[in-house]
Design a protein around this motif. Structure first.
Motif, PDB file in Angstrom:
ATOM      1  N   GLU A  53      12.243  -4.671   3.260  1.00 18.23           N
ATOM      2  CA  GLU A  53      10.820  -4.327   3.236  1.00 18.23           C
ATOM      3  C   GLU A  53      10.249  -4.209   4.644  1.00 18.23           C
ATOM      4  OE1 GLU A  53       9.938  -6.291  -1.095  1.00 18.23           O
ATOM      5  OE2 GLU A  53      10.275  -7.564   0.644  1.00 18.23           O
ATOM      6  N   ALA A  54      10.726  -5.048   5.560  1.00 24.88           N
ATOM      7  CA  ALA A  54      10.263  -4.968   6.945  1.00 24.88           C
ATOM      8  C   ALA A  54      10.720  -3.669   7.601  1.00 24.88           C
ATOM      9  CB  ALA A  54      10.772  -6.171   7.737  1.00 24.88           C
ATOM     10  N   ARG A  71       9.332   4.578   5.936  1.00 23.32           N
ATOM     11  CA  ARG A  71      10.172   5.312   4.977  1.00 23.32           C
ATOM     12  C   ARG A  71      10.475   4.447   3.769  1.00 23.32           C
ATOM     13  NH1 ARG A  71      14.751   8.377   7.913  1.00 23.32           N
ATOM     14  NH2 ARG A  71      14.870   9.440   5.918  1.00 23.32           N
ATOM     15  N   GLU A  72      10.493   5.071   2.616  1.00 18.07           N
ATOM     16  CA  GLU A  72      10.880   4.380   1.389  1.00 18.07           C
ATOM     17  C   GLU A  72      12.402   4.246   1.392  1.00 18.07           C
ATOM     18  OE1 GLU A  72      10.712   4.929  -3.452  1.00 18.07           O
ATOM     19  OE2 GLU A  72       9.549   6.277  -2.177  1.00 18.07           O
ATOM     20  N   LEU A  73      12.874   3.021   1.094  1.00 14.71           N
ATOM     21  CA  LEU A  73      14.310   2.756   1.102  1.00 14.71           C
ATOM     22  C   LEU A  73      14.784   2.323  -0.274  1.00 14.71           C
ATOM     23  CD1 LEU A  73      14.524   0.723   4.435  1.00 14.71           C
ATOM     24  CD2 LEU A  73      14.913   3.171   4.104  1.00 14.71           C
ATOM     25  N   THR A  74      16.034   2.628  -0.575  1.00 16.49           N
ATOM     26  CA  THR A  74      16.663   2.156  -1.802  1.00 16.49           C
ATOM     27  C   THR A  74      17.057   0.695  -1.606  1.00 16.49           C
ATOM     28  OG1 THR A  74      18.919   2.690  -1.141  1.00 16.49           O
ATOM     29  CG2 THR A  74      17.644   4.468  -2.191  1.00 16.49           C
ATOM     30  N   PRO A  75      17.411  -0.018  -2.663  1.00 15.97           N
ATOM     31  CA  PRO A  75      17.863  -1.406  -2.504  1.00 15.97           C
ATOM     32  C   PRO A  75      19.095  -1.539  -1.598  1.00 15.97           C
ATOM     33  CG  PRO A  75      17.302  -0.982  -4.784  1.00 15.97           C
ATOM     34  CD  PRO A  75      17.259   0.351  -4.069  1.00 15.97           C
ATOM     35  N   GLU A  76      19.846  -0.458  -1.422  1.00 19.05           N
ATOM     36  CA  GLU A  76      21.029  -0.475  -0.549  1.00 19.05           C
ATOM     37  C   GLU A  76      20.668  -0.248   0.913  1.00 19.05           C
ATOM     38  OE1 GLU A  76      20.894   1.612  -3.365  1.00 19.05           O
ATOM     39  OE2 GLU A  76      21.797   0.001  -4.535  1.00 19.05           O
ATOM     40  N   GLU A 120       5.943  -7.691  18.045  1.00 17.33           N
ATOM     41  CA  GLU A 120       4.579  -7.565  17.519  1.00 17.33           C
ATOM     42  C   GLU A 120       4.457  -8.387  16.252  1.00 17.33           C
ATOM     43  OE1 GLU A 120       2.727  -3.798  16.920  1.00 17.33           O
ATOM     44  OE2 GLU A 120       3.589  -2.972  18.741  1.00 17.33           O
ATOM     45  N   ASP A 121       3.378  -9.151  16.140  1.00 18.35           N
ATOM     46  CA  ASP A 121       3.143  -9.909  14.909  1.00 18.35           C
ATOM     47  C   ASP A 121       2.775  -8.952  13.790  1.00 18.35           C
ATOM     48  OD1 ASP A 121       3.649 -12.360  16.076  1.00 18.35           O
ATOM     49  OD2 ASP A 121       1.550 -12.737  16.567  1.00 18.35           O
ATOM     50  N   THR A 122       3.459  -9.108  12.658  1.00 11.58           N
ATOM     51  CA  THR A 122       3.251  -8.251  11.495  1.00 11.58           C
ATOM     52  C   THR A 122       3.125  -9.135  10.268  1.00 11.58           C
ATOM     53  OG1 THR A 122       4.628  -6.543  12.522  1.00 11.58           O
ATOM     54  CG2 THR A 122       4.216  -6.338  10.157  1.00 11.58           C
ATOM     55  N   THR A 123       2.084  -8.927   9.482  1.00 13.73           N
ATOM     56  CA  THR A 123       1.901  -9.683   8.249  1.00 13.73           C
ATOM     57  C   THR A 123       2.554  -8.907   7.111  1.00 13.73           C
ATOM     58  OG1 THR A 123      -0.156 -10.613   9.065  1.00 13.73           O
ATOM     59  CG2 THR A 123       0.215 -10.709   6.695  1.00 13.73           C
ATOM     60  N   LEU A 124       3.424  -9.572   6.394  1.00 10.63           N
ATOM     61  CA  LEU A 124       4.148  -8.966   5.271  1.00 10.63           C
ATOM     62  C   LEU A 124       3.825  -9.730   3.995  1.00 10.63           C
ATOM     63  CD1 LEU A 124       7.619  -8.505   7.000  1.00 10.63           C
ATOM     64  CD2 LEU A 124       5.943  -6.722   6.528  1.00 10.63           C
ATOM     65  N   PRO A 125       4.051  -9.114   2.832  1.00  4.95           N
ATOM     66  CA  PRO A 125       3.808  -9.816   1.571  1.00  4.95           C
ATOM     67  C   PRO A 125       4.718 -11.032   1.424  1.00  4.95           C
ATOM     68  CG  PRO A 125       4.164  -7.468   1.203  1.00  4.95           C
ATOM     69  CD  PRO A 125       4.489  -7.747   2.640  1.00  4.95           C
TER      70      PRO A 125
END
Length: 79
Positions: free
Chosen positions: A21-22, A29-34, A9-14
């Motif tokens: 981030e994807a 869900r919010e993820l940590t940098p790890e 599916e095409d998804t527009t991301l920043p």
């Protein structure tokens, strides 16, 4: 803003979005940098960019570009 193909599916991301981030966007869900859930729970997913698995330790440093193809798969228990 790049358009990335996630699970067909095409998804527009920043601009400057990463695999981390994807995955966060796709799972909601919010993820940590790890790459672990911020709520301390389990995630149970893997990500492959252009058919190559991206280790979780590299999710936050792997940038996505226009038309990249990312597969995010969920682990399923059973036989």
């Amino acid at each position: 803003m790049p358009t990335v193909r996630i699970n067909d599916e095409d998804t527009t991301l920043p601009e400057g979005a990463t695999v981390l981030e994807a995955v966060s966007h796709t799972t909601g869900r919010e993820l940590t940098p790890e790459g672990t859930p911020a709520d301390g729970g389990r995630l149970g997913v893997a990500a492959a960019l252009a058919g190559v698995v991206v280790p979780r330790s590299r999710w936050s440093s792997t940038a996505l570009s226009e038309r990249d193809e990312l597969e995010i798969v969920t682990a399923v228990q059973g036989g």
